[in-house]
Design a protein around this motif. Structure first.
Motif, PDB file in Angstrom:
ATOM      1  N   ARG A 181       0.653  -1.295   0.001  1.00  0.00           N
ATOM      2  CA  ARG A 181      -0.015  -0.049  -0.001  1.00  0.00           C
ATOM      3  C   ARG A 181       0.859   1.294  -0.116  1.00  0.00           C
ATOM      4  O   ARG A 181       0.310   2.386   0.226  1.00  0.00           O
ATOM      5  CB  ARG A 181      -0.888   0.074   1.287  1.00  0.00           C
ATOM      6  N   GLY A 182       2.253   1.175  -0.193  1.00  0.00           N
ATOM      7  CA  GLY A 182       3.100   2.119  -0.413  1.00  0.00           C
ATOM      8  C   GLY A 182       3.838   2.501   0.964  1.00  0.00           C
ATOM      9  O   GLY A 182       4.717   3.352   0.898  1.00  0.00           O
ATOM     10  N   ALA A 183       3.503   1.917   2.004  1.00  0.00           N
ATOM     11  CA  ALA A 183       4.302   2.410   3.211  1.00  0.00           C
ATOM     12  C   ALA A 183       5.642   2.052   3.188  1.00  0.00           C
ATOM     13  O   ALA A 183       6.594   2.938   3.655  1.00  0.00           O
ATOM     14  CB  ALA A 183       3.641   1.837   4.492  1.00  0.00           C
ATOM     15  N   GLY A 184       6.015   0.978   2.802  1.00  0.00           N
ATOM     16  CA  GLY A 184       7.503   0.459   2.612  1.00  0.00           C
ATOM     17  C   GLY A 184       8.134   1.410   1.876  1.00  0.00           C
ATOM     18  O   GLY A 184       9.455   2.059   2.036  1.00  0.00           O
ATOM     19  N   SER A 185       7.859   1.678   0.751  1.00  0.00           N
ATOM     20  CA  SER A 185       8.504   2.560  -0.410  1.00  0.00           C
ATOM     21  C   SER A 185       8.568   3.811   0.173  1.00  0.00           C
ATOM     22  O   SER A 185       9.584   4.763   0.078  1.00  0.00           O
ATOM     23  CB  SER A 185       7.611   2.771  -1.536  1.00  0.00           C
ATOM     24  N   ALA A 186       7.494   4.390   0.887  1.00  0.00           N
ATOM     25  CA  ALA A 186       7.558   5.751   1.538  1.00  0.00           C
ATOM     26  C   ALA A 186       8.790   5.813   2.496  1.00  0.00           C
ATOM     27  O   ALA A 186       9.524   7.049   2.797  1.00  0.00           O
ATOM     28  CB  ALA A 186       6.355   6.304   2.009  1.00  0.00           C
ATOM     29  N   LEU A 187       8.749   4.989   3.385  1.00  0.00           N
ATOM     30  CA  LEU A 187       9.597   4.667   4.409  1.00  0.00           C
ATOM     31  C   LEU A 187      11.242   4.754   3.883  1.00  0.00           C
ATOM     32  O   LEU A 187      12.127   5.423   4.285  1.00  0.00           O
ATOM     33  CB  LEU A 187       9.783   3.607   5.522  1.00  0.00           C
ATOM     34  N   LEU A 188      11.494   4.085   2.740  1.00  0.00           N
ATOM     35  CA  LEU A 188      12.874   3.808   2.446  1.00  0.00           C
ATOM     36  C   LEU A 188      13.128   5.162   1.473  1.00  0.00           C
ATOM     37  O   LEU A 188      14.324   5.559   1.764  1.00  0.00           O
ATOM     38  CB  LEU A 188      12.748   2.806   1.287  1.00  0.00           C
ATOM     39  N   ASP A 189      12.212   5.805   1.111  1.00  0.00           N
ATOM     40  CA  ASP A 189      12.262   7.042   0.143  1.00  0.00           C
ATOM     41  C   ASP A 189      12.808   8.420   1.225  1.00  0.00           C
ATOM     42  O   ASP A 189      13.812   8.958   0.961  1.00  0.00           O
ATOM     43  CB  ASP A 189      11.020   7.605  -0.505  1.00  0.00           C
ATOM     44  N   ALA A 190      12.191   8.249   2.482  1.00  0.00           N
ATOM     45  CA  ALA A 190      12.414   9.218   3.523  1.00  0.00           C
ATOM     46  C   ALA A 190      13.807   8.822   3.996  1.00  0.00           C
ATOM     47  O   ALA A 190      14.793   9.897   4.226  1.00  0.00           O
ATOM     48  CB  ALA A 190      11.438   9.054   4.533  1.00  0.00           C
ATOM     49  N   LEU A 191      14.041   7.690   4.252  1.00  0.00           N
ATOM     50  CA  LEU A 191      15.778   7.329   4.585  1.00  0.00           C
ATOM     51  C   LEU A 191      16.512   7.701   3.632  1.00  0.00           C
ATOM     52  O   LEU A 191      17.628   8.308   3.925  1.00  0.00           O
ATOM     53  CB  LEU A 191      15.639   5.894   4.902  1.00  0.00           C
TER      54      LEU A 191
END
Length: 158
Positions: free
Chosen positions: A105-115
């Protein structure tokens, strides 16, 4: 993708929820078996709270509906100053977890993008991760590659 998803830096006040998610994460790796009785949640809570408070570790959390549903942690590995080369730090990425209900649902990608955004802004040289067999495809899709120069000495083997 979840429309109410937000990603933000974690703070010490998040430690209890991050410890709970850590236990969920590790239970998935151990087929749902409960942790040993001496591995209390309070130990992880205190460990996370202390490290987020003093800056030894950074973390980002994903929230949906006001609840933390995922996280990723980063430890800065300083490099010795080098008068002829780059002394930029290396980041050790670990404890990346998203609750099963929020996966895809996009949470993992959003976390890695922020990191990655943080690490680029802080001028890190490299990010490293020790992936599990299960997570290796995710890391590779995110741009992580097999290192050409890293050597490892498992200390229990010598």
């Amino acid at each position: 993708m979840t429309t109410d998803l937000t990603v933000r830096p974690a703070c010490p006040a998040d430690a209890r929820r991050l410890a709970e998610l850590r236990w969920m994460f590790k239970q998935e790796d151990h087929d749902g078996q409960p942790p040993a009785a001496d591995r209390r949640l309070e130990e992880a809570d205190r460990w996370i709270r202390d490290r987020l408070a003093d800056g030894r570790w950074l973390a980002w959390v994903a929230e949906t509906g006001g609840e933390i549903c995922g996280h990723v942690f980063l430890c800065l590995v300083e490099r010795f100053p080098d008068p002829y080369g780059d002394s930029a730090p290396v980041g050790y990425v670990t404890n990346f977890y998203v609750m099963p209900s929020q996966r895809n649902r996009g949470a993992g990608s959003a976390l890695l993008d922020a990191l990655k955004q943080h690490c680029r802004g802080a001028r890190f040289d490299t990010l490293i991760v020790w992936p599990s067999d299960r997570s290796s495809p995710l890391w590779r899709r995110s741009g992580f590659e097999t290192p050409q120069e890293l050597l490892e000495l498992p200390l229990d083997a010598c």
